[in-house]
Design a protein around this motif. Structure first.
Motif, PDB file in Angstrom:
ATOM      1  N   THR A   8       0.812  -1.204   0.000  1.00  0.00           N
ATOM      2  CA  THR A   8       0.000   0.000   0.000  1.00  0.00           C
ATOM      3  C   THR A   8       0.852   1.265   0.000  1.00  0.00           C
ATOM      4  O   THR A   8       0.340   2.357  -0.084  1.00  0.00           O
ATOM      5  CB  THR A   8      -0.920   0.044   1.238  1.00  0.00           C
ATOM      6  OG1 THR A   8      -0.100  -0.149   2.386  1.00  0.00           O
ATOM      7  CG2 THR A   8      -2.001  -1.003   1.182  1.00  0.00           C
ATOM      8  N   ALA A   9       2.163   1.065   0.122  1.00  0.00           N
ATOM      9  CA  ALA A   9       3.032   2.238   0.213  1.00  0.00           C
ATOM     10  C   ALA A   9       2.955   3.055  -1.069  1.00  0.00           C
ATOM     11  O   ALA A   9       2.731   2.527  -2.146  1.00  0.00           O
ATOM     12  CB  ALA A   9       4.466   1.793   0.438  1.00  0.00           C
ATOM     13  N   ALA A  10       3.134   4.358  -0.897  1.00  0.00           N
ATOM     14  CA  ALA A  10       3.117   5.224  -2.079  1.00  0.00           C
ATOM     15  C   ALA A  10       4.310   4.902  -2.950  1.00  0.00           C
ATOM     16  O   ALA A  10       5.409   4.705  -2.480  1.00  0.00           O
ATOM     17  CB  ALA A  10       3.171   6.677  -1.637  1.00  0.00           C
ATOM     18  N   GLY A  11       4.113   4.789  -4.208  1.00  0.00           N
ATOM     19  CA  GLY A  11       5.236   4.458  -5.099  1.00  0.00           C
ATOM     20  C   GLY A  11       4.882   4.875  -6.496  1.00  0.00           C
ATOM     21  O   GLY A  11       4.450   5.988  -6.725  1.00  0.00           O
ATOM     22  N   GLY A  12       5.062   3.971  -7.420  1.00  0.00           N
ATOM     23  CA  GLY A  12       4.725   4.265  -8.809  1.00  0.00           C
ATOM     24  C   GLY A  12       5.877   4.919  -9.532  1.00  0.00           C
ATOM     25  O   GLY A  12       7.029   4.764  -9.148  1.00  0.00           O
ATOM     26  N   GLN A  13       5.549   5.627 -10.567  1.00  0.00           N
ATOM     27  CA  GLN A  13       6.590   6.228 -11.389  1.00  0.00           C
ATOM     28  C   GLN A  13       7.285   7.372 -10.650  1.00  0.00           C
ATOM     29  O   GLN A  13       6.664   8.120  -9.913  1.00  0.00           O
ATOM     30  CB  GLN A  13       5.973   6.738 -12.697  1.00  0.00           C
ATOM     31  CG  GLN A  13       5.572   5.625 -13.625  1.00  0.00           C
ATOM     32  CD  GLN A  13       6.682   4.621 -13.841  1.00  0.00           C
ATOM     33  OE1 GLN A  13       7.772   4.978 -14.279  1.00  0.00           O
ATOM     34  NE2 GLN A  13       6.443   3.367 -13.507  1.00  0.00           N
ATOM     35  N   PRO A  14       8.594   7.483 -10.851  1.00  0.00           N
ATOM     36  CA  PRO A  14       9.330   8.514 -10.133  1.00  0.00           C
ATOM     37  C   PRO A  14       8.896   9.912 -10.573  1.00  0.00           C
ATOM     38  O   PRO A  14       8.563  10.131 -11.720  1.00  0.00           O
ATOM     39  CB  PRO A  14      10.771   8.251 -10.532  1.00  0.00           C
ATOM     40  CG  PRO A  14      10.699   7.467 -11.793  1.00  0.00           C
ATOM     41  CD  PRO A  14       9.458   6.667 -11.702  1.00  0.00           C
ATOM     42  N   ALA A  15       8.883  10.779  -9.634  1.00  0.00           N
ATOM     43  CA  ALA A  15       8.573  12.167  -9.930  1.00  0.00           C
ATOM     44  C   ALA A  15       9.159  13.011  -8.823  1.00  0.00           C
ATOM     45  O   ALA A  15       9.588  12.486  -7.809  1.00  0.00           O
ATOM     46  CB  ALA A  15       7.067  12.369  -9.987  1.00  0.00           C
ATOM     47  N   GLY A  16       9.163  14.270  -8.987  1.00  0.00           N
ATOM     48  CA  GLY A  16       9.566  15.141  -7.898  1.00  0.00           C
ATOM     49  C   GLY A  16      10.947  15.717  -8.088  1.00  0.00           C
ATOM     50  O   GLY A  16      11.647  15.424  -9.044  1.00  0.00           O
ATOM     51  N   GLU A  17      11.308  16.543  -7.112  1.00  0.00           N
ATOM     52  CA  GLU A  17      12.574  17.264  -7.197  1.00  0.00           C
ATOM     53  C   GLU A  17      13.753  16.370  -6.881  1.00  0.00           C
ATOM     54  O   GLU A  17      13.649  15.428  -6.117  1.00  0.00           O
ATOM     55  CB  GLU A  17      12.536  18.410  -6.193  1.00  0.00           C
ATOM     56  CG  GLU A  17      11.879  19.661  -6.740  1.00  0.00           C
ATOM     57  CD  GLU A  17      11.916  20.745  -5.692  1.00  0.00           C
ATOM     58  OE1 GLU A  17      12.986  21.330  -5.491  1.00  0.00           O
ATOM     59  OE2 GLU A  17      10.873  20.944  -5.039  1.00  0.00           O
ATOM     60  N   ILE A  18      14.894  16.732  -7.446  1.00  0.00           N
ATOM     61  CA  ILE A  18      16.106  15.948  -7.232  1.00  0.00           C
ATOM     62  C   ILE A  18      16.848  16.483  -6.007  1.00  0.00           C
ATOM     63  O   ILE A  18      17.021  17.699  -5.873  1.00  0.00           O
ATOM     64  CB  ILE A  18      17.025  16.069  -8.468  1.00  0.00           C
ATOM     65  CG1 ILE A  18      16.276  15.654  -9.735  1.00  0.00           C
ATOM     66  CG2 ILE A  18      18.309  15.312  -8.277  1.00  0.00           C
ATOM     67  CD1 ILE A  18      16.296  14.218 -10.060  1.00  0.00           C
ATOM     68  N   ALA A  19      17.260  15.578  -5.156  1.00  0.00           N
ATOM     69  CA  ALA A  19      18.013  15.988  -3.973  1.00  0.00           C
ATOM     70  C   ALA A  19      19.451  16.312  -4.365  1.00  0.00           C
ATOM     71  O   ALA A  19      20.009  15.679  -5.252  1.00  0.00           O
ATOM     72  CB  ALA A  19      17.991  14.864  -2.950  1.00  0.00           C
ATOM     73  N   GLN A  20      20.012  17.303  -3.704  1.00  0.00           N
ATOM     74  CA  GLN A  20      21.412  17.638  -3.975  1.00  0.00           C
ATOM     75  C   GLN A  20      22.314  16.834  -3.040  1.00  0.00           C
ATOM     76  O   GLN A  20      21.910  16.473  -1.937  1.00  0.00           O
ATOM     77  CB  GLN A  20      21.651  19.143  -3.761  1.00  0.00           C
ATOM     78  CG  GLN A  20      21.013  20.013  -4.856  1.00  0.00           C
ATOM     79  CD  GLN A  20      21.446  19.623  -6.273  1.00  0.00           C
ATOM     80  OE1 GLN A  20      22.633  19.494  -6.553  1.00  0.00           O
ATOM     81  NE2 GLN A  20      20.473  19.418  -7.157  1.00  0.00           N
ATOM     82  N   ASP A  21      23.524  16.578  -3.497  1.00  0.00           N
ATOM     83  CA  ASP A  21      24.544  15.904  -2.680  1.00  0.00           C
ATOM     84  C   ASP A  21      24.075  14.557  -2.142  1.00  0.00           C
ATOM     85  O   ASP A  21      24.299  14.224  -0.979  1.00  0.00           O
ATOM     86  CB  ASP A  21      24.983  16.797  -1.510  1.00  0.00           C
ATOM     87  CG  ASP A  21      25.552  18.116  -2.012  1.00  0.00           C
ATOM     88  OD1 ASP A  21      26.027  18.137  -3.169  1.00  0.00           O
ATOM     89  OD2 ASP A  21      25.509  19.100  -1.259  1.00  0.00           O
ATOM     90  N   SER A  22      23.393  13.804  -2.968  1.00  0.00           N
ATOM     91  CA  SER A  22      22.883  12.508  -2.508  1.00  0.00           C
ATOM     92  C   SER A  22      23.928  11.404  -2.682  1.00  0.00           C
ATOM     93  O   SER A  22      25.019  11.633  -3.205  1.00  0.00           O
ATOM     94  CB  SER A  22      21.624  12.157  -3.301  1.00  0.00           C
ATOM     95  OG  SER A  22      21.928  12.195  -4.677  1.00  0.00           O
ATOM     96  N   HIS A  23      23.548  10.227  -2.232  1.00  0.00           N
ATOM     97  CA  HIS A  23      24.425   9.053  -2.383  1.00  0.00           C
ATOM     98  C   HIS A  23      23.626   7.950  -3.070  1.00  0.00           C
ATOM     99  O   HIS A  23      22.456   7.748  -2.761  1.00  0.00           O
ATOM    100  CB  HIS A  23      24.911   8.572  -1.016  1.00  0.00           C
ATOM    101  CG  HIS A  23      25.696   7.290  -1.101  1.00  0.00           C
ATOM    102  ND1 HIS A  23      27.037   7.281  -1.398  1.00  0.00           N
ATOM    103  CD2 HIS A  23      25.315   6.000  -0.969  1.00  0.00           C
ATOM    104  CE1 HIS A  23      27.451   6.010  -1.443  1.00  0.00           C
ATOM    105  NE2 HIS A  23      26.419   5.215  -1.184  1.00  0.00           N
ATOM    106  N   ILE A  24      24.264   7.259  -4.001  1.00  0.00           N
ATOM    107  CA  ILE A  24      23.590   6.142  -4.671  1.00  0.00           C
ATOM    108  C   ILE A  24      24.417   4.873  -4.506  1.00  0.00           C
ATOM    109  O   ILE A  24      25.651   4.908  -4.657  1.00  0.00           O
ATOM    110  CB  ILE A  24      23.370   6.443  -6.183  1.00  0.00           C
ATOM    111  CG1 ILE A  24      22.264   7.488  -6.360  1.00  0.00           C
ATOM    112  CG2 ILE A  24      23.006   5.179  -6.956  1.00  0.00           C
ATOM    113  CD1 ILE A  24      21.906   7.785  -7.806  1.00  0.00           C
ATOM    114  N   ASN A  25      23.750   3.786  -4.164  1.00  0.00           N
ATOM    115  CA  ASN A  25      24.393   2.474  -4.202  1.00  0.00           C
ATOM    116  C   ASN A  25      23.919   1.767  -5.457  1.00  0.00           C
ATOM    117  O   ASN A  25      22.718   1.598  -5.654  1.00  0.00           O
ATOM    118  CB  ASN A  25      23.990   1.631  -2.989  1.00  0.00           C
ATOM    119  CG  ASN A  25      24.582   2.173  -1.713  1.00  0.00           C
ATOM    120  OD1 ASN A  25      25.762   2.530  -1.668  1.00  0.00           O
ATOM    121  ND2 ASN A  25      23.767   2.275  -0.678  1.00  0.00           N
TER     122      ASN A  25
END
Lengths: 313, 522
Positions: free
Chosen positions: B33-50
């Motif tokens: 039931t969690a909110a999800g779906g297609q990505p949208a929204g603002e991009i975070a600055q200085d993030s980390h990706i694995n």
């Protein structure tokens, strides 16, 4: 005694020689070559001229005996050669992987002893009780379930669902728990059954009745007499289990991306990385010969009946 | 007494187990039931990706073996030109180029491009990098056919050994990544290149740590750091994504794809890749010499069913080049399931089922063909092909080998199933030339067609994309009319990520993965 030990250690040399000829021969006989396999593993069609040049460079076009001769000559100089895949010496690759395998083996053996010994004895002491049935059921599941399945279930439960432990990798204690638990589940199950069986056998012996008749409690006889005697009968098998763990638990190492020698050996076999395969086979020979030696020596200390040079019978 | 205590202990354990299972259940319902779906929204600055890849080389030196594929995937190195998601060439480090004559190319290196240590990239630096790879790398010696280079300011002039229409696409291969050349640099562990990310740590076969390069010519990434892990096992990579250990991964086991597609917490970005599974017929075989027989086999296969059998990981092929490529997929007379025509063709070739055993024969000899293959995961697909052929009276026997190369070398086969990267570096010439040109080294089926040879020769001197497309389509028509191969299915490329990861580009060539657009939503 010293002579006996020295003899056993020297015995490893012909074993290594025979093993190395066999593995060298078997890998030599199968049709594909390491260079083509390496490029195939990248998903590309290798250029035939390039493959030929590379094979020539690595000496793979030489006849079997010449290749084997070169290898033996190097080994006698302490050089196990250079891995085709990793481009580093076999020593350094093994040196990097062995500590990981030793850690995983150590943790598995520790968990196995911790659980299998008390539970196996408990099963025997409370034979046909609810506990006995339950543990027998669990250990039956443990020995029957393949390790990749147990491993995946543990990853799913503790990694995906509970977010308690990392799914893969090697390095710290957290990374060690799941692969060690996967291996220990199987080993513990196996030894619970073994120990239960041998403890029951011991408990049917006359000294049990004798002890009880003398007024010793059942628990004390089980702890002091039955336990050591039943352990004695599983030592050889335990030695072999440790040997196989030291050879690397290939499947578990692969699914958990644990950088041990088992995964290295499988990668090497699939790419026909001869120097690594040979290095690995030598390592296995050393392990099994030393473990057998240690087990034999242990028996001499633990069981006076088979002491060398004629102990008191 | 002891017995009672034990029973209590067991009961407690059982209760704990039940609670744990109940816990799992509730978390599962939360997930769905969690909110999800297609990505949208603002991009975070200085993030980390694995991020997880399925393969690492043994170094990060693009000049070694295929290690450039890893540096390219990780966004560390870049080439002069690149191939976009539509298989079209795009400028990267070279801003523009001009062809002076059939063998001379002048490329203008973009102003303002700097290496990760801040030094500017000029034509001399590019030349040094090319010289280095051509000296070290076997493949680089002849793949771009470079005869000489000259550097002047930002302009580098390449002269090829012969007219070579695929020159530009061939230098998009990651081994030609531009790296700083200087004595004493540690290319294997920390190449100094021009990509949006620079290396801060490398463990062979385990991880690459990278950090955003703030001086990146195309604008710095929003992602500050990345940890790229090598997870070879497909199912483990999927679990690592599910557990949250990884944010974005390349490829998972095909069987796991539906789980991710139906889970709103994840996004699956897929595209038709350039790898096609092909059955090639040995033209020296007395049955397969007849084009009617080859065509009948192609007609006997139900391509749509094959895709259904194989699940999510593949897409219809039926022609040499994928439908997403600009090589006229829609206008071709593609291979298609047509059992009626297959029967007609077999009859035309003189085959009938004279003994009534279900398989056709001619002059007392049954149409029996061996289909050799090496990849064990092809078994279910080929068993389907076998039973489809049987429906049309063709007896196909499957044979697994551990070296397809050895079988090809000895020409000891009737049919082979293998796969080809048909658009290597985005261009068709390499595949056509190596596989079908008369006498080519990979032309193990002894295929020969003068008209096709002529077209392949023309490709060498066709420099305009439109001309190359036209020629390629002509070549495809010949191959399909000849049934020179049976194009079964194309393999898809997949990138899977949690929904926080933004701007994932679906590249059909799988050595592209991380770019400076990829980010994490706020």
């Amino acid at each position: 005694m010293k002579k006996y030990i020295a003899g056993r250690i020297l015995f490893v040399i012909p074993i290594m020689l025979i093993l190395s000829i066999f593995t060298f021969g078997l890998t030599y006989l199968s049709p594909s070559d390491p260079v083509t396999l390496y490029y195939q593993s990248m998903g590309t069609k290798p250029d035939k001229e390039m493959v030929e040049r590379k094979k020539e460079e690595l000496g793979l076009n030489d006849p079997f005996l010449v290749q084997y001769g070169h290898w033996i000559e190097k080994v006698l100089h302490g050089d196990l050669g250079e891995s085709y895949k990793y481009k580093t010496s076999v020593w350094s690759e093994m040196g990097k992987r062995l500590p990981n395998t030793l850690i995983l083996t150590g943790a598995t053996v520790f968990l196995t002893i911790l659980f299998a010994v008390p539970l196996g004895i408990l099963c025997a002491a409370y034979q046909n009780s609810f506990l006995d049935y339950l543990l027998r059921l669990i250990s039956f599941l443990g020995v029957s379930m393949p390790s990749f399945w147990v491993g995946t279930l543990l990853m799913y439960a503790f990694g995906v669902r509970l977010h308690l432990l990392p799914i893969m990798g090697s390095g710290d204690l957290a990374h060690l728990i799941l692969p060690a638990a996967t291996l220990a589940f199987w080993m513990t199950s196996l030894y619970i059954r073994r120990l239960r069986g041998s403890a029951l056998e011991e408990m049917n012996k006359d000294y049990m009745i004798g002890g009880m008749a003398k007024g010793f409690s059942r628990a004390s006889i089980i702890m002091k007499q039955v336990l050591p005697n039943s352990l004695l009968s599983v030592i050889t098998m335990f030695g072999l289990s440790i040997g196989s763990l030291l050879g690397g638990a290939t499947i578990v190492e692969t699914i958990f991306e644990w950088q041990g020698v088992g995964k290295m050996a499988v990668d090497a076999i699939s790419l026909k990385d001869y120097p690594i395969i040979q290095g690995y086979v030598l390592w296995m020979a050393v392990i099994y010969v030393s473990i057998n030696l240690i087990v034999d020596l242990l028996y001499q200390f633990l069981d006076p009946r088979i002491r060398l040079g004629g102990g008191k019978s | 007494m002891v017995k009672r205590k034990l029973i209590t202990l067991v009961l407690i354990l059982a209760l704990a187990g039940t609670m744990m299972l109940a816990g799992c259940g509730s978390s599962s319902s939360e997930d769905s039931t969690a909110a999800g779906g297609q990505p949208a929204g603002e991009i975070a600055q200085d993030s980390h990706i694995n991020a997880a890849l399925y393969w690492f080389g043994t170094s990060l030196d693009p000049a070694e073996e295929y290690d450039g594929w890893t540096t390219c995937r990780a966004g560390i190195t870049e080439t002069l030109v690149t191939v976009d998601k539509n298989y079209e060439l795009q400028p990267l480090l070279a801003e523009s180029w001009e062809q002076k004559d059939d063998v001379t190319w002048v490329m203008h290196i973009r102003e303002g491009v700097t290496f990760h240590d801040g030094t500017p990239v000029d034509a001399a630096a590019v030349k040094a990098s090319f010289e280095r790879v051509m000296e070290k790398q076997e493949r680089a010696k002849d793949s771009a056919k470079i005869k000489s280079m000259e550097a002047e300011g930002q302009d580098i002039t390449f002269v090829t050994e012969e007219p070579f229409g695929a020159f530009l696409s061939s230098i998009s291969e990651p081994m030609y990544s531009v790296v700083k050349v200087e004595d004493g640099l540690d290319y294997a562990n920390a190449p100094i290149a021009t990509g949006p990310f620079k290396v801060t740590g490398f463990k062979v076969n385990e991880t690459i740590d990278t950090e955003r390069y703030d001086g990146y010519w195309n604008g710095p990434s929003s992602v500050k750091t990345m940890k790229i892990t090598c997870i070879e096992e497909d199912s483990t990579r999927g679990l690592a994504l599910q557990s949250g250990e990884q944010d974005v991964v390349q490829r998972v086991a095909n069987a796991d794809l539906p789980n991710f597609q139906s889970d709103s917490n994840f996004q699956v970005v897929d595209t038709t890749g350039a790898r096609v599974r092909i059955i090639i017929p040995n033209m020296q075989n007395k049955f397969l010499q007849d084009v009617n027989v080859r065509k009948a086999i192609a007609d006997s296969i139900d391509y749509d069913s094959l895709v259904k059998i194989l699940g999510e990981g593949v897409t219809n092929a039926q022609a040499p080049f994928p439908k997403t490529s600009p090589y006229g997929y829609d206008e071709l007379d593609k291979q298609a399931y047509n059992p009626g025509e297959a029967a007609e063709l077999l009859k035309k070739a003189g085959f009938t089922d004279s003994d009534g055993n279900g398989f056709v024969d001619k002059d007392g000899e049954e149409l029996k063909l061996t289909l050799t293959y090496q990849m064990t995961d092809y078994t279910s697909m080929l068993e389907a092909v076998q039973s489809m052929a049987k429906e049309c009276g063709i007896n196909i026997e499957l044979k697994l080998t551990d070296s397809i190369e050895a079988v090809e070398e000895k020409k000891d086969f009737d049919l082979i199933c293998t796969n080809w990267q048909v658009l290597s570096t985005g261009d068709p010439q390499w595949f056509l030339e190596n596989m079908y040109k008369t006498g080519a080294q990979n032309n193990c089926i002894s295929y020969s067609n003068e008209e096709l040879d002529g077209i392949i020769n023309q490709l060498s001197t066709a420099f305009e994309p439109e001309d190359r497309q036209k020629l390629t389509i002509e070549a495809e028509k010949i191959l399909l009319a000849d049934s020179a191969s049976i194009y079964l299915v194309g393999e898809n490329n997949f990138v899977l990520a949690n929904t926080k990861v933004q701007n994932i580009t679906p590249y059909p060539i799988d050595y592209y993965f991380v770019d400076n657009g990829m980010g994490i939503s706020k």
